[in-house]
Scaffold this motif. Structure first.
Motif, PDB file in Angstrom:
ATOM      1  N   SER A  29      -8.633 -39.928 -19.408  1.00 56.53           N
ATOM      2  CA  SER A  29      -8.783 -38.495 -19.158  1.00 56.53           C
ATOM      3  C   SER A  29      -8.088 -38.092 -17.860  1.00 56.53           C
ATOM      4  O   SER A  29      -7.408 -37.052 -17.806  1.00 56.53           O
ATOM      5  N   ILE A  30      -8.229 -38.898 -16.828  1.00 57.16           N
ATOM      6  CA  ILE A  30      -7.551 -38.625 -15.555  1.00 57.16           C
ATOM      7  C   ILE A  30      -6.042 -38.704 -15.750  1.00 57.16           C
ATOM      8  O   ILE A  30      -5.292 -37.860 -15.249  1.00 57.16           O
ATOM      9  N   HIS A  31      -5.601 -39.696 -16.503  1.00 56.59           N
ATOM     10  CA  HIS A  31      -4.167 -39.865 -16.754  1.00 56.59           C
ATOM     11  C   HIS A  31      -3.596 -38.638 -17.484  1.00 56.59           C
ATOM     12  O   HIS A  31      -2.525 -38.131 -17.132  1.00 56.59           O
ATOM     13  N   VAL A  32      -4.308 -38.142 -18.489  1.00 51.56           N
ATOM     14  CA  VAL A  32      -3.871 -36.958 -19.241  1.00 51.56           C
ATOM     15  C   VAL A  32      -3.825 -35.744 -18.315  1.00 51.56           C
ATOM     16  O   VAL A  32      -2.863 -34.959 -18.351  1.00 51.56           O
ATOM     17  N   GLN A  33      -4.831 -35.594 -17.477  1.00 55.06           N
ATOM     18  CA  GLN A  33      -4.887 -34.457 -16.550  1.00 55.06           C
ATOM     19  C   GLN A  33      -3.715 -34.502 -15.565  1.00 55.06           C
ATOM     20  O   GLN A  33      -3.077 -33.483 -15.301  1.00 55.06           O
ATOM     21  N   VAL A  34      -3.401 -35.684 -15.045  1.00 50.46           N
ATOM     22  CA  VAL A  34      -2.287 -35.822 -14.097  1.00 50.46           C
ATOM     23  C   VAL A  34      -0.956 -35.553 -14.799  1.00 50.46           C
ATOM     24  O   VAL A  34      -0.065 -34.913 -14.229  1.00 50.46           O
ATOM     25  N   ALA A  35      -0.815 -36.013 -16.036  1.00 56.26           N
ATOM     26  CA  ALA A  35       0.412 -35.739 -16.796  1.00 56.26           C
ATOM     27  C   ALA A  35       0.584 -34.238 -17.012  1.00 56.26           C
ATOM     28  O   ALA A  35       1.697 -33.702 -16.909  1.00 56.26           O
ATOM     29  N   LYS A  36      -0.509 -33.537 -17.277  1.00 58.76           N
ATOM     30  CA  LYS A  36      -0.452 -32.076 -17.446  1.00 58.76           C
ATOM     31  C   LYS A  36      -0.045 -31.416 -16.128  1.00 58.76           C
ATOM     32  O   LYS A  36       0.771 -30.493 -16.115  1.00 58.76           O
ATOM     33  N   ILE A  37      -0.580 -31.883 -15.029  1.00 55.69           N
ATOM     34  CA  ILE A  37      -0.213 -31.338 -13.712  1.00 55.69           C
ATOM     35  C   ILE A  37       1.267 -31.568 -13.453  1.00 55.69           C
ATOM     36  O   ILE A  37       1.964 -30.672 -12.952  1.00 55.69           O
ATOM     37  N   GLU A  38       1.771 -32.747 -13.811  1.00 58.28           N
ATOM     38  CA  GLU A  38       3.196 -33.033 -13.626  1.00 58.28           C
ATOM     39  C   GLU A  38       4.052 -32.084 -14.461  1.00 58.28           C
ATOM     40  O   GLU A  38       5.059 -31.549 -13.984  1.00 58.28           O
ATOM     41  N   ASP A  39       3.657 -31.859 -15.715  1.00 57.79           N
ATOM     42  CA  ASP A  39       4.394 -30.932 -16.576  1.00 57.79           C
ATOM     43  C   ASP A  39       4.355 -29.511 -16.011  1.00 57.79           C
ATOM     44  O   ASP A  39       5.378 -28.811 -16.001  1.00 57.79           O
ATOM     45  N   ASP A  40       3.184 -29.088 -15.540  1.00 59.22           N
ATOM     46  CA  ASP A  40       3.060 -27.756 -14.935  1.00 59.22           C
ATOM     47  C   ASP A  40       3.952 -27.637 -13.701  1.00 59.22           C
ATOM     48  O   ASP A  40       4.579 -26.598 -13.479  1.00 59.22           O
ATOM     49  N   LEU A  41       4.011 -28.696 -12.908  1.00 66.80           N
ATOM     50  CA  LEU A  41       4.851 -28.691 -11.712  1.00 66.80           C
ATOM     51  C   LEU A  41       6.318 -28.511 -12.087  1.00 66.80           C
ATOM     52  O   LEU A  41       7.033 -27.725 -11.457  1.00 66.80           O
ATOM     53  N   LYS A  42       6.753 -29.207 -13.122  1.00 67.74           N
ATOM     54  CA  LYS A  42       8.143 -29.078 -13.565  1.00 67.74           C
ATOM     55  C   LYS A  42       8.464 -27.639 -13.956  1.00 67.74           C
ATOM     56  O   LYS A  42       9.511 -27.098 -13.580  1.00 67.74           O
ATOM     57  N   VAL A  43       7.570 -27.005 -14.691  1.00 70.64           N
ATOM     58  CA  VAL A  43       7.775 -25.616 -15.123  1.00 70.64           C
ATOM     59  C   VAL A  43       7.818 -24.688 -13.905  1.00 70.64           C
ATOM     60  O   VAL A  43       8.696 -23.828 -13.797  1.00 70.64           O
ATOM     61  N   ILE A  44       6.902 -24.876 -12.979  1.00 75.13           N
ATOM     62  CA  ILE A  44       6.849 -24.019 -11.786  1.00 75.13           C
ATOM     63  C   ILE A  44       8.105 -24.192 -10.946  1.00 75.13           C
ATOM     64  O   ILE A  44       8.660 -23.216 -10.430  1.00 75.13           O
ATOM     65  N   VAL A  45       8.574 -25.427 -10.800  1.00 76.28           N
ATOM     66  CA  VAL A  45       9.786 -25.677 -10.018  1.00 76.28           C
ATOM     67  C   VAL A  45      10.987 -24.985 -10.663  1.00 76.28           C
ATOM     68  O   VAL A  45      11.800 -24.355  -9.973  1.00 76.28           O
ATOM     69  N   ILE A  46      11.091 -25.073 -11.982  1.00 73.02           N
ATOM     70  CA  ILE A  46      12.192 -24.414 -12.693  1.00 73.02           C
ATOM     71  C   ILE A  46      12.115 -22.899 -12.502  1.00 73.02           C
ATOM     72  O   ILE A  46      13.119 -22.250 -12.212  1.00 73.02           O
ATOM     73  N   LEU A  47      10.923 -22.326 -12.636  1.00 73.29           N
ATOM     74  CA  LEU A  47      10.757 -20.886 -12.446  1.00 73.29           C
ATOM     75  C   LEU A  47      11.093 -20.475 -11.015  1.00 73.29           C
ATOM     76  O   LEU A  47      11.743 -19.452 -10.785  1.00 73.29           O
ATOM     77  N   HIS A  48      10.636 -21.260 -10.053  1.00 71.72           N
ATOM     78  CA  HIS A  48      10.904 -20.954  -8.646  1.00 71.72           C
ATOM     79  C   HIS A  48      12.399 -21.030  -8.369  1.00 71.72           C
ATOM     80  O   HIS A  48      12.969 -20.148  -7.724  1.00 71.72           O
ATOM     81  N   PHE A  49      13.044 -22.063  -8.855  1.00 75.73           N
ATOM     82  CA  PHE A  49      14.481 -22.221  -8.636  1.00 75.73           C
ATOM     83  C   PHE A  49      15.255 -21.084  -9.293  1.00 75.73           C
ATOM     84  O   PHE A  49      16.188 -20.536  -8.711  1.00 75.73           O
ATOM     85  N   SER A  50      14.841 -20.707 -10.494  1.00 75.38           N
ATOM     86  CA  SER A  50      15.486 -19.615 -11.207  1.00 75.38           C
ATOM     87  C   SER A  50      15.354 -18.303 -10.435  1.00 75.38           C
ATOM     88  O   SER A  50      16.327 -17.558 -10.273  1.00 75.38           O
ATOM     89  N   SER A  51      14.155 -17.996  -9.963  1.00 77.11           N
ATOM     90  CA  SER A  51      13.965 -16.753  -9.206  1.00 77.11           C
ATOM     91  C   SER A  51      14.696 -16.809  -7.875  1.00 77.11           C
ATOM     92  O   SER A  51      15.217 -15.789  -7.403  1.00 77.11           O
ATOM     93  N   PHE A  52      14.790 -17.982  -7.270  1.00 79.37           N
ATOM     94  CA  PHE A  52      15.539 -18.154  -6.026  1.00 79.37           C
ATOM     95  C   PHE A  52      17.022 -17.858  -6.260  1.00 79.37           C
ATOM     96  O   PHE A  52      17.649 -17.136  -5.481  1.00 79.37           O
ATOM     97  N   LEU A  53      17.573 -18.381  -7.360  1.00 80.04           N
ATOM     98  CA  LEU A  53      18.979 -18.113  -7.689  1.00 80.04           C
ATOM     99  C   LEU A  53      19.200 -16.636  -7.998  1.00 80.04           C
ATOM    100  O   LEU A  53      20.205 -16.054  -7.587  1.00 80.04           O
ATOM    101  N   ASN A  54      18.267 -16.025  -8.724  1.00 79.63           N
ATOM    102  CA  ASN A  54      18.375 -14.593  -9.023  1.00 79.63           C
ATOM    103  C   ASN A  54      18.372 -13.760  -7.744  1.00 79.63           C
ATOM    104  O   ASN A  54      19.112 -12.783  -7.626  1.00 79.63           O
ATOM    105  N   GLN A  55      17.551 -14.144  -6.802  1.00 80.41           N
ATOM    106  CA  GLN A  55      17.491 -13.430  -5.523  1.00 80.41           C
ATOM    107  C   GLN A  55      18.824 -13.541  -4.796  1.00 80.41           C
ATOM    108  O   GLN A  55      19.335 -12.542  -4.259  1.00 80.41           O
ATOM    109  N   ILE A  56      19.420 -14.718  -4.783  1.00 85.18           N
ATOM    110  CA  ILE A  56      20.725 -14.918  -4.131  1.00 85.18           C
ATOM    111  C   ILE A  56      21.784 -14.069  -4.818  1.00 85.18           C
ATOM    112  O   ILE A  56      22.610 -13.422  -4.151  1.00 85.18           O
TER     113      ILE A  56
END
Length: 156
Positions: free
Chosen positions: A124-151
């Protein structure tokens, strides 16, 4: 700079409270300004010796995975703080500031029942951490995308 915490596990031979007292005494002799926080975890259902030995083999893999994800999160937080000027302490865990969460940790019985076999808790902990990792990847992509749009907007 963010506060650093060390999580240390110690074998309990007599009682957890006497071990905690001895640890506090030993630390205070060498470092009077180091606060100690007890990270209470409940007694977990171990099961049979065979299941424990089997789990033991997988725990090093799970530990490496969780540590790797934790390092990714740490690096990403440091990068975001550096680039965007977000102040330390702005981050939370389940709505609680990170420092408070770590220093006042309470086992989540609803998420990780102590009566469940240890294998289920680790999975259960392993599944939760994997979900957090996936969420982090999505957030990083969104942040990078908005950063590029701002530039791009600033250039036009």
């Amino acid at each position: 700079m963010a506060t650093r915490y060390w999580v240390v596990t110690l074998p309990v031979q007599t009682s957890a409270s006497s071990l905690w007292s001895r640890l506090q005494e030993a630390i205070s002799k060498h470092s009077f300004d180091t606060p100690l926080y007890r990270f209470n975890t409940p007694d977990l259902r171990v099961g049979t010796l065979d299941s424990l030995l089997s789990l033991s083999d997988d725990l090093s893999k799970s530990n490496s995975f969780v540590e790797g994800v934790s390092q990714k999160i740490r690096r990403q937080i440091e990068e975001l703080e550096r680039v965007s000027g977000v102040q330390n302490g702005a981050l939370t865990v389940d709505g609680v500031p990170v420092d408070s969460y770590l220093t006042r940790f309470v086992w989540d019985e609803a998420k990780y029942p102590t009566m469940s076999p240890l294998r289920e808790t680790v999975d259960s902990i392993h599944v939760q951490v994997a979900k957090i990792e996936d969420d982090l990847k999505v957030i990083v992509i969104l942040h990078f995308s908005s950063f590029l749009n701002q530039i791009l907007l600033e250039r036009s």
